[in-house]
Design a protein around this motif. Structure first.
Motif, PDB file in Angstrom:
ATOM      1  N   MET A  28      -8.736   2.364  -4.085  1.00 17.10           N
ATOM      2  CA  MET A  28      -9.484   3.477  -4.675  1.00 17.10           C
ATOM      3  C   MET A  28     -10.154   4.335  -3.611  1.00 17.10           C
ATOM      4  O   MET A  28     -10.175   5.562  -3.717  1.00 17.10           O
ATOM      5  N   ASP A  29     -10.686   3.707  -2.573  1.00 17.23           N
ATOM      6  CA  ASP A  29     -11.399   4.458  -1.533  1.00 17.23           C
ATOM      7  C   ASP A  29     -10.475   5.325  -0.681  1.00 17.23           C
ATOM      8  O   ASP A  29     -10.902   6.346  -0.144  1.00 17.23           O
ATOM      9  N   LEU A  30      -9.222   4.930  -0.563  1.00 14.24           N
ATOM     10  CA  LEU A  30      -8.301   5.686   0.296  1.00 14.24           C
ATOM     11  C   LEU A  30      -7.898   7.043  -0.280  1.00 14.24           C
ATOM     12  O   LEU A  30      -7.279   7.842   0.409  1.00 14.24           O
ATOM     13  N   TYR A  31      -8.293   7.331  -1.515  1.00 13.56           N
ATOM     14  CA  TYR A  31      -7.996   8.655  -2.082  1.00 13.56           C
ATOM     15  C   TYR A  31      -8.631   9.763  -1.242  1.00 13.56           C
ATOM     16  O   TYR A  31      -8.165  10.892  -1.219  1.00 13.56           O
ATOM     17  N   ALA A  32      -9.708   9.422  -0.535  1.00 15.19           N
ATOM     18  CA  ALA A  32     -10.517  10.421   0.165  1.00 15.19           C
ATOM     19  C   ALA A  32      -9.970  10.825   1.527  1.00 15.19           C
ATOM     20  O   ALA A  32     -10.559  11.674   2.190  1.00 15.19           O
TER      21      ALA A  32
END
Length: 96
Positions: A28-32
């Motif tokens: 989820m965090d790698l979307y950024a």
């Protein structure tokens, strides 16, 4: 997010022995990030049939968010690879 953070998240995401919640959070965090290694790691996890469905879905969502934000669509080969894993759980957003 700096390169060291991205690298750490990728390491957790790809670690099959890591806690499923930690892997899901990493996905989820790698979307950024627009980092190509992160994009490839997300795609790898999304198409890996041994990856827990929850992590696959989060990886697919993050890929969709990256595509929507950057306008850089997945290649035909990437979409084809992703399709069987995606099922009806998630869809990668394509700019349109």
């Amino acid at each position: 997010m700096d390169a060291q953070q991205v690298e750490a998240l990728i390491t957790v995401l790809l670690d099959r022995g890591a806690d499923i919640g930690a892997r899901d959070d990493a996905a989820m965090d790698l979307y950024a990030t627009d980092d190509e290694q992160a994009r490839q790691a997300l795609l790898t996890v999304a198409i890996d049939s041994e990856t827990p469905e929850m992590v696959q879905a989060s990886a697919g969502e993050s890929l969709g968010q990256i595509v929507a934000r950057t306008g850089r669509a997945l290649s035909e080969e990437e979409r084809t690879s992703l399709a069987p894993a995606a099922g009806s759980e998630y869809e990668v957003v394509q700019p349109g």
